[in-house]
Design an enzyme around this catalytic site. Structure first.
Site, mmCIF file in Angstrom:
data_model
loop_
_atom_site.group_PDB
_atom_site.id
_atom_site.type_symbol
_atom_site.label_atom_id
_atom_site.label_comp_id
_atom_site.label_asym_id
_atom_site.label_seq_id
_atom_site.Cartn_x
_atom_site.Cartn_y
_atom_site.Cartn_z
ATOM 1 N N GLY A 17 38.888 6.930 26.285
ATOM 2 C CA GLY A 17 37.676 7.594 26.765
ATOM 3 C C GLY A 17 37.187 6.832 27.976
ATOM 4 O O GLY A 17 37.474 5.651 28.115
ATOM 5 N N HIS A 18 36.438 7.509 28.862
ATOM 6 C CA HIS A 18 35.935 6.831 30.058
ATOM 7 C C HIS A 18 34.889 5.797 29.638
ATOM 8 O O HIS A 18 34.430 5.815 28.487
ATOM 9 C CB HIS A 18 35.326 7.851 31.018
ATOM 10 C CG HIS A 18 34.202 8.631 30.405
ATOM 11 N ND1 HIS A 18 32.903 8.212 30.444
ATOM 12 C CD2 HIS A 18 34.220 9.775 29.692
ATOM 13 C CE1 HIS A 18 32.160 9.075 29.789
ATOM 14 N NE2 HIS A 18 32.923 10.029 29.322
ATOM 15 N N GLU A 71 39.397 -3.147 24.082
ATOM 16 C CA GLU A 71 39.783 -3.365 25.489
ATOM 17 C C GLU A 71 40.301 -4.786 25.700
ATOM 18 O O GLU A 71 40.019 -5.416 26.722
ATOM 19 C CB GLU A 71 38.613 -3.063 26.421
ATOM 20 C CG GLU A 71 38.164 -1.625 26.319
ATOM 21 C CD GLU A 71 37.268 -1.208 27.466
ATOM 22 O OE1 GLU A 71 37.526 -1.627 28.601
ATOM 23 O OE2 GLU A 71 36.321 -0.447 27.219
#
Lengths: 289, 265, 279
Positions: free
Chosen positions: C40-41, C166
């Site tokens: 997702g952004h 991340e």
């Protein structure tokens, strides 16, 4: 403005037990208006080279020529400010350098340090803000209230507002999402084209180097090991692989296909469209024969 | 200058002193600071001197390195000596020239006090030169453990110390990075009038504060995610081991103390 | 159907002082031993999701069940024994002064006896190939090495699930590869469930299943093949599409027919080879 490094060495922490030779006999020419990519692993010396481009570091051996100013080893180099005004650096994670109360003041900080009047700096701030794709309303906000991506753009605007002739970019898209990454790279490319801005991009991304640069320098263990146009560099992919570097995806694909087909294409293609056209031609010719 | 300073620096080596338990070294320093006041004549100062140099010898820290590092502090020692020399007005007048009057007691006191100062510096340097900061932290945590009974936050203090030690190099790198970014934006840190230089520190300090707060916040989240909830019920990975050398070392210190008591006037 | 190891049911979350909900009615299951990638952004809610899973935040509506336990403020410490997390910034999660101290940190928190700790520290460092750095201080390590130490720190606690939030985004390509390879080897070797939040599509392409988040909502759930078939739509969501999809698209517009919509790079090469030999 031309920049050149000739036979530059740089040593960290000279005369201590921690002394370390970071770059050795580095010679690079960057004629005005070039888009150059410097590629290498972490620790290859590319950040050290970058810091020579606006005299943040002074060579331990050799000469760095920035425009008509020469910065030489073993001598006092004074008044480096003029040099720094001509060469803007966007460091990795540039948002870490923001400090002013408002976005506007932060963008004006650089130009005003270099003696630009307040009125002029204000004007430049607005232009730079638009260049990086932010809305005017943001000017009065605190930079610390913005999103990470916006902060990055404000920091970049702060460098652009200095109106440099040369732009040095150190991994400018690190940590951004794919859309942000693409937008930022396209923006720098547009600036390079419009203003004939020399651009030096330090990157890990072979894709970016292949799509934007006209010159590529490859560094390894403090030395320049390869230098040339993207076509030249990527036409001998085996060298890159041996150095533990990637080749662009499209080149990798072409190599795989050549291996499978047992034939070679006439050259290395650097874009998906060129490659697919070449493949279509091959397949089409196959039908005719 | 900074590179030559040895205060608070650790020099890795494998010596008898390096191998001592930090608790025994900390105890030694604490007691040494007390017993040095027992010395009040040439014999007792000689005992202290021999003892100090014996330990330095055992630590295998090169004397030249120690001398180089302590040079800045030596001026202070000399200054202390001169202060005592000129301003003590007791005993026989030994030397008289104009307003300068030097008394016998002044010479004695000058030597004694500057020696005391000098030996204290040597001993504390020896501690930091041969013990890693984290060992000192561990040692303090164990030695101060009884204070937990009076609700003194010993564990928290030790954790704070070790986290600070862990982040010093990271913050140094960060400072260097931000400094360079601001120099590239036209800031001059090293030249110009004092007023400008002070102003130049703001673009460095604010980003450092901001990033340190962010680090602290992220670190706190990471620590919580890894199950940290205070000192209670925690075990310790780092272990201190008291060896015969530590006991011997303290026995030696007791002997020195007895000698001092016997020989003092 | 297997029973899920984690399940989210109508999870909604809003940060204080923000108008928009960071997560809105999100429901999905995660199965034992799978590699699930969440894409997702920035700002799509994927990192908030990670924080909720490990009990750093609590949903304002809906519920999360981990290993059969409904997550609440009383049992988060038990949940954290089952879920380990590796964060984005390699520096800001390194607590110890040396590699071994850092790996031991979580064990100390859990009150594991020292002999057991020594054994587990050694064992987990071996798994991430960092044994030779036992006494190293963090500022002498590369980003990839620090993240491997963080993984060892998680492994030492023997969790069922590892979340990578991340964890590779601040690393160089080499570091990224190190970390992904390490986690992949671990997942192959035993039943560790991996939840990876990432922008890296090449990494996502190797997952068993993918979830696409958009503006706090679950946009799509499926195999990488299904997700990557969305092409243009993914770009509109601020994401990218993998190279092989871009290549396939170019082939189609150049008039080269392909058998199915999504093909991996290898499949694409094979297909071109067959169409050539057919001529």
């Amino acid at each position: 403005m031309d920049i050149s490094l000739s036979h530059v060495d740089y040593r960290y922490q000279v005369n201590t037990p921690f002394e370390r030779l970071a770059i050795q006999d580095v010679s690079i020419d960057i004629p005005s208006g070039t888009y150059m990519a410097i590629i290498g692993h972490t620790g290859s010396g590319k950040s050290t080279v970058l810091q020579h481009l606006n005299a943040l570091l002074v060579p331990s051996e050799g000469v760095v020529a920035i425009g008509n100013r020469e910065i030489k080893a073993h001598q006092k180099n004074k008044n480096l400010r003029q040099v720094r005004q001509r060469v803007g650096i966007v460091f990795q994670f540039p948002e870490h350098q923001l400090f002013e109360e408002t976005v506007e003041k932060d963008i004006m900080f650089g130009p005003m340090n270099f003696g630009v009047t307040e009125a002029e700096a204000k004007k430049r701030a607005l232009i730079a803000l638009k260049q990086v794709g932010l809305a005017e309303e943001i000017l009065e906000k605190s930079p610390f209230d913005l999103s990470g991506g916006q902060m990055r753009r404000v920091a970049i605007a702060g460098v652009l507002a200095m109106d440099p002739d040369v732009l040095v970019l150190d991994e400018p898209t690190a940590g951004l999402d794919p859309r942000g990454r693409k937008e930022i790279m396209e923006m720098f490319y547009a600036l390079h084209k419009e203003r004939q801005l020399s651009t030096i991009l330090v990157t890990h991304s072979m894709e970016d180097a292949a799509s934007y640069a006209d010159q590529i320098v490859i560094m390894q263990q403090g030395k320049v090991v390869k230098q040339g146009t993207p076509e030249e560099i990527f036409s001998s992919p085996a060298d890159l692989v041996r150095m533990g570097l990637d080749v662009p995806e499209v080149v990798r694909f072409q190599l795989k296909l050549e291996e499978k087909w047992g034939t070679k294409f006439e050259k290395i293609f650097l874009s998906i469209d060129q490659l697919s056209a070449a493949i279509a031609k091959q397949l089409g010719r196959g039908v005719e024969s | 200058m900074m590179e030559k300073m040895i205060f608070g620096r650790y020099v890795p080596a494998d010596s008898l002193i390096h191998r001592l338990d930090p608790r025994s070294k900390l105890t030694l320093i604490f007691l040494f600071v007390c017993i040095i006041f027992l010395a009040n004549n040439w014999q007792t100062y000689a005992i202290i001197g021999i003892y100090t140099f014996l330990l330095i010898g055992l630590s295998r820290i090169p004397i030249r390195f120690l001398y180089g590092g302590l040079k800045p502090v030596l001026w202070l020692v000399i200054f202390t000596f001169l202060l005592q020399l000129f301003f003590t007005r007791e005993g026989h007048l030994v030397f008289h020239w104009g307003v300068v009057k030097i008394y016998e007691e002044g010479i004695r006191m000058g030597f004694f006090i500057s020696f005391r100062f000098f030996f204290l510096i040597l001993m504390t340097s020896l501690l930091t030169l041969t013990t890693t900061p984290i060992e000192i932290t561990d040692g303090l945590e164990t030695l101060l453990a009884p204070l937990k009974k009076v609700r003194f936050p010993v564990h928290e203090m030790a954790l704070m110390m070790s986290i600070s030690l862990r982040f010093i190099p990271t913050l140094m790198q960060e400072t260097d990075k931000i400094m360079k970014a601001q120099i590239a934006r036209g800031v001059e840190f090293a030249s110009g009038p004092i007023k400008d230089r002070i102003k130049a520190v703001i673009p460095l300090l604010i980003p450092l504060f901001v990033s340190s707060f962010k680090r602290a916040e992220e670190l706190a989240i990471a620590m919580e995610a890894r199950g940290y909830r205070g000192g209670e019920g925690r075990t310790k990975y780092r272990q201190l081991s008291w060896k015969w050398g530590d006991t011997l070392q303290l026995v030696l210190l007791v002997i020195i103390t007895i000698l001092l008591i016997l020989f003092r006037s | 159907m297997e029973t899920p190891i984690v399940s989210l049911n109508g999870v909604t979350f809003q940060y204080d002082g923000q108008e928009r909900k960071a997560l809105n009615q999100v429901s999905f299951d995660i199965y034992d031993g799978e590699w699930l990638t969440i894409v997702g952004h920035n700002g799509s809610g994927k990192s908030t999701l990670a924080k909720l899973l490990i009990g750093l935040q609590f949903p304002s509506e809906g519920e999360i069940t981990v290993c059969g336990i409904k997550l609440n403020e009383e049992n988060i410490w038990d949940i954290r024994k089952k879920i380990g997390m590796v964060f984005q910034n390699p520096d800001n999660q390194f607590v110890g002064t040396t590699v071994q101290d850092d790996v031991a940190f979580g064990l100390e928190n859990m009150g594991i006896p020292r002999e057991e700790m020594v054994h587990r520290v050694e064992d987990s460092l071996k798994k991430v190939n960092m044994t030779q750095f036992l006494h190293q201080e963090p500022h002498h390590l590369s980003g990839g090495q620090k993240q491997r130490v963080a993984i060892a720190g998680v492994l030492a606690l023997r969790p069922a699930i590892i979340i990578l939030d991340e964890a590779t985004s601040m690393l160089d390509p080499r570091g990224r590869e190190e970390v992904v390879e390490t986690v992949r080897a671990l997942q192959d070797e035993k039943s560790l469930t991996v939840i990876s939040i990432t922008h890296d599509l090449e990494e996502a392409a190797k997952a068993d299943r993918m979830i696409v988040m958009n503006k706090g909502e679950l946009f799509r759930e499926g195999t990488p093949e299904e997700i990557f078939s969305m092409d243009e739509q993914l770009i509109q969501l601020g994401l990218d599409i993998p190279f092989s999809v871009k290549m396939a698209k170019a082939f189609r517009s150049a008039g080269i027919p392909l058998s199915k919509h999504y093909l991996s790079e290898e499949e694409l090469v094979t297909e071109l080879w067959t169409s050539r030999s057919r001529m």
